[in-house]
Design a protein around this motif. Structure first.
Motif, PDB file in Angstrom:
ATOM      1  N   PRO A  45     -26.596  15.812  29.880  1.00 10.51           N
ATOM      2  CA  PRO A  45     -26.438  16.522  28.600  1.00 10.51           C
ATOM      3  C   PRO A  45     -27.776  16.769  27.910  1.00 10.51           C
ATOM      4  O   PRO A  45     -27.981  17.827  27.318  1.00 10.51           O
ATOM      5  CB  PRO A  45     -25.561  15.573  27.784  1.00 10.51           C
ATOM      6  CG  PRO A  45     -24.765  14.830  28.809  1.00 10.51           C
ATOM      7  CD  PRO A  45     -25.705  14.649  29.981  1.00 10.51           C
ATOM      8  N   ARG A  46     -28.688  15.810  27.991  1.00  9.71           N
ATOM      9  CA  ARG A  46     -29.993  15.975  27.356  1.00  9.71           C
ATOM     10  C   ARG A  46     -30.756  17.143  27.972  1.00  9.71           C
ATOM     11  O   ARG A  46     -31.381  17.936  27.267  1.00  9.71           O
ATOM     12  CB  ARG A  46     -30.803  14.690  27.504  1.00  9.71           C
ATOM     13  CG  ARG A  46     -32.178  14.754  26.868  1.00  9.71           C
ATOM     14  CD  ARG A  46     -32.901  13.425  27.001  1.00  9.71           C
ATOM     15  NE  ARG A  46     -34.224  13.480  26.383  1.00  9.71           N
ATOM     16  CZ  ARG A  46     -35.073  12.452  26.349  1.00  9.71           C
ATOM     17  NH1 ARG A  46     -34.717  11.287  26.881  1.00  9.71           N
ATOM     18  NH2 ARG A  46     -36.255  12.578  25.779  1.00  9.71           N
ATOM     19  N   GLU A  47     -30.701  17.268  29.319  1.00  8.56           N
ATOM     20  CA  GLU A  47     -31.394  18.354  30.002  1.00  8.56           C
ATOM     21  C   GLU A  47     -30.738  19.700  29.691  1.00  8.56           C
ATOM     22  O   GLU A  47     -31.420  20.709  29.516  1.00  8.56           O
ATOM     23  CB  GLU A  47     -31.399  18.119  31.512  1.00  8.56           C
ATOM     24  CG  GLU A  47     -32.168  19.158  32.307  1.00  8.56           C
ATOM     25  CD  GLU A  47     -33.652  19.181  31.970  1.00  8.56           C
ATOM     26  OE1 GLU A  47     -34.253  20.262  32.068  1.00  8.56           O
ATOM     27  OE2 GLU A  47     -34.201  18.129  31.591  1.00  8.56           O
ATOM     28  N   ILE A  48     -29.405  19.697  29.595  1.00  7.85           N
ATOM     29  CA  ILE A  48     -28.678  20.928  29.263  1.00  7.85           C
ATOM     30  C   ILE A  48     -29.064  21.405  27.864  1.00  7.85           C
ATOM     31  O   ILE A  48     -29.302  22.599  27.640  1.00  7.85           O
ATOM     32  CB  ILE A  48     -27.162  20.702  29.358  1.00  7.85           C
ATOM     33  CG1 ILE A  48     -26.754  20.467  30.817  1.00  7.85           C
ATOM     34  CG2 ILE A  48     -26.395  21.902  28.790  1.00  7.85           C
ATOM     35  CD1 ILE A  48     -25.301  20.107  30.996  1.00  7.85           C
ATOM     36  N   HIS A  49     -29.132  20.468  26.918  1.00  8.71           N
ATOM     37  CA  HIS A  49     -29.535  20.817  25.556  1.00  8.71           C
ATOM     38  C   HIS A  49     -30.970  21.343  25.536  1.00  8.71           C
ATOM     39  O   HIS A  49     -31.291  22.273  24.786  1.00  8.71           O
ATOM     40  CB  HIS A  49     -29.401  19.597  24.642  1.00  8.71           C
ATOM     41  CG  HIS A  49     -28.006  19.094  24.511  1.00  8.71           C
ATOM     42  ND1 HIS A  49     -27.694  17.832  24.041  1.00  8.71           N
ATOM     43  CD2 HIS A  49     -26.811  19.698  24.787  1.00  8.71           C
ATOM     44  CE1 HIS A  49     -26.388  17.674  24.043  1.00  8.71           C
ATOM     45  NE2 HIS A  49     -25.842  18.789  24.492  1.00  8.71           N
ATOM     46  N   LYS A  50     -31.820  20.751  26.385  1.00  2.89           N
ATOM     47  CA  LYS A  50     -33.205  21.214  26.477  1.00  2.89           C
ATOM     48  C   LYS A  50     -33.261  22.643  27.009  1.00  2.89           C
ATOM     49  O   LYS A  50     -34.016  23.480  26.499  1.00  2.89           O
ATOM     50  CB  LYS A  50     -33.998  20.278  27.386  1.00  2.89           C
ATOM     51  CG  LYS A  50     -35.443  20.716  27.618  1.00  2.89           C
ATOM     52  CD  LYS A  50     -36.140  19.777  28.580  1.00  2.89           C
ATOM     53  CE  LYS A  50     -37.558  20.254  28.889  1.00  2.89           C
ATOM     54  NZ  LYS A  50     -38.236  19.353  29.874  1.00  2.89           N
ATOM     55  N   GLN A  51     -32.467  22.926  28.033  1.00  4.73           N
ATOM     56  CA  GLN A  51     -32.447  24.266  28.610  1.00  4.73           C
ATOM     57  C   GLN A  51     -31.878  25.286  27.627  1.00  4.73           C
ATOM     58  O   GLN A  51     -32.293  26.447  27.612  1.00  4.73           O
ATOM     59  CB  GLN A  51     -31.642  24.280  29.909  1.00  4.73           C
ATOM     60  CG  GLN A  51     -32.244  23.452  31.030  1.00  4.73           C
ATOM     61  CD  GLN A  51     -33.701  23.806  31.288  1.00  4.73           C
ATOM     62  OE1 GLN A  51     -34.069  24.976  31.386  1.00  4.73           O
ATOM     63  NE2 GLN A  51     -34.548  22.780  31.384  1.00  4.73           N
ATOM     64  N   ALA A  52     -30.909  24.856  26.797  1.00 11.04           N
ATOM     65  CA  ALA A  52     -30.371  25.747  25.768  1.00 11.04           C
ATOM     66  C   ALA A  52     -31.463  26.131  24.784  1.00 11.04           C
ATOM     67  O   ALA A  52     -31.578  27.299  24.378  1.00 11.04           O
ATOM     68  CB  ALA A  52     -29.210  25.060  25.036  1.00 11.04           C
ATOM     69  N   PHE A  53     -32.277  25.153  24.409  1.00 11.60           N
ATOM     70  CA  PHE A  53     -33.392  25.427  23.492  1.00 11.60           C
ATOM     71  C   PHE A  53     -34.411  26.351  24.135  1.00 11.60           C
ATOM     72  O   PHE A  53     -34.917  27.282  23.498  1.00 11.60           O
ATOM     73  CB  PHE A  53     -34.060  24.108  23.083  1.00 11.60           C
ATOM     74  CG  PHE A  53     -35.296  24.301  22.238  1.00 11.60           C
ATOM     75  CD1 PHE A  53     -35.185  24.576  20.884  1.00 11.60           C
ATOM     76  CD2 PHE A  53     -36.567  24.220  22.798  1.00 11.60           C
ATOM     77  CE1 PHE A  53     -36.323  24.772  20.096  1.00 11.60           C
ATOM     78  CE2 PHE A  53     -37.698  24.407  22.036  1.00 11.60           C
ATOM     79  CZ  PHE A  53     -37.568  24.687  20.676  1.00 11.60           C
ATOM     80  N   ILE A  54     -34.730  26.100  25.430  1.00 14.53           N
ATOM     81  CA  ILE A  54     -35.696  26.939  26.133  1.00 14.53           C
ATOM     82  C   ILE A  54     -35.197  28.376  26.205  1.00 14.53           C
ATOM     83  O   ILE A  54     -35.967  29.324  25.987  1.00 14.53           O
ATOM     84  CB  ILE A  54     -35.965  26.388  27.552  1.00 14.53           C
ATOM     85  CG1 ILE A  54     -36.711  25.061  27.471  1.00 14.53           C
ATOM     86  CG2 ILE A  54     -36.762  27.398  28.381  1.00 14.53           C
ATOM     87  CD1 ILE A  54     -36.916  24.383  28.811  1.00 14.53           C
ATOM     88  N   ALA A  55     -33.913  28.545  26.529  1.00 13.56           N
ATOM     89  CA  ALA A  55     -33.332  29.889  26.644  1.00 13.56           C
ATOM     90  C   ALA A  55     -33.461  30.653  25.330  1.00 13.56           C
ATOM     91  O   ALA A  55     -33.888  31.815  25.306  1.00 13.56           O
ATOM     92  CB  ALA A  55     -31.866  29.798  27.055  1.00 13.56           C
ATOM     93  N   VAL A  56     -33.095  29.992  24.231  1.00 10.87           N
ATOM     94  CA  VAL A  56     -33.170  30.639  22.922  1.00 10.87           C
ATOM     95  C   VAL A  56     -34.625  30.881  22.525  1.00 10.87           C
ATOM     96  O   VAL A  56     -34.948  31.919  21.938  1.00 10.87           O
ATOM     97  CB  VAL A  56     -32.445  29.774  21.858  1.00 10.87           C
ATOM     98  CG1 VAL A  56     -32.695  30.318  20.457  1.00 10.87           C
ATOM     99  CG2 VAL A  56     -30.955  29.729  22.138  1.00 10.87           C
ATOM    100  N   ALA A  57     -35.501  29.932  22.847  1.00  7.58           N
ATOM    101  CA  ALA A  57     -36.917  30.087  22.511  1.00  7.58           C
ATOM    102  C   ALA A  57     -37.533  31.265  23.259  1.00  7.58           C
ATOM    103  O   ALA A  57     -38.276  32.068  22.669  1.00  7.58           O
ATOM    104  CB  ALA A  57     -37.673  28.800  22.841  1.00  7.58           C
TER     105      ALA A  57
END
Length: 201
Positions: free
Chosen positions: A37-49
């Protein structure tokens, strides 16, 4: 004030539809499958960024970037369309195209950020909004649409669990075909634009 609010609402609706984060959920869930979940949340942030940086850059500098690089929107459409087509084939057929397992975790956010979220359509929309409203209204609308997109991607794992693995896999493959079809349309539109032709009605 009323004009500002109405302008922001219109611009937000236009950008949210173009970004279409709901469509990205099965794609994002498939690309981050097996991650924590932590990595998924990180990837969500990267995608939006990634999407946000591109949208803000094109909002501020508009076509200047293309002019400096000697590019046009049509050539950008062709390049983005090719990348999108490869992603669509990968989704539909379950292929790993030029991607190792070591690269997969970091690739998800970038690929979702562009060309899935911020592709030629989103960039064109940002440019049109900046011409109609200036900088402030599109800036606010971009920020709001990115925030909404981040929330949806952040909870993508929960949405995937709600739908179920089988449904998500089926949706991913069907959406892969749709993504490939959209990519072909984008490529065709870019080729027509490069040749100075217009698409038939």
């Amino acid at each position: 004030m009323a004009d500002l609010v109405s302008g922001v609402i219109y611009a937000f609706a236009a950008l949210f539809v173009i970004l279409d984060p709901i469509l990205s959920v099965p794609i994002f869930a498939g690309m981050t499958k097996g991650q924590s979940p932590r990595e998924i949340h990180k990837q969500a942030f990267i995608a939006v960024a990634v999407a946000g940086v591109l949208m803000y850059i094109f909002l501020i500098f508009n076509t200047t970037i293309f002019s400096i690089l000697g590019l046009t929107l049509s050539t950008f459409q062709i390049a983005g369309g090719i990348l999108l087509f490869l992603l669509g084939m990968q989704m539909a057929l379950g292929l790993d195209i030029c991607r190792s397992r070591e690269q997969a975790p970091s690739a998800a956010g970038v690929v979702i950020g562009t060309p899935i979220l911020c592709g030629p359509g989103a960039i064109t929309t940002v440019m049109l909004l900046s011409n109609d409203y200036g900088i402030l209204i599109p800036f606010i609308a971009i920020t709001l649409s990115l925030a909404a997109t981040w929330v949806i991607l952040y909870f993508s794992a929960g949405i995937q669990n709600l739908l179920g693995t089988v449904v998500t896999d089926i949706m991913g493959r069907v959406l892969g075909m749709l993504v490939a079809a959209i990519a072909i349309k984008i490529i065709f539109s870019g080729i027509m634009g490069t040749l100075g032709l217009t698409l038939p009605l």
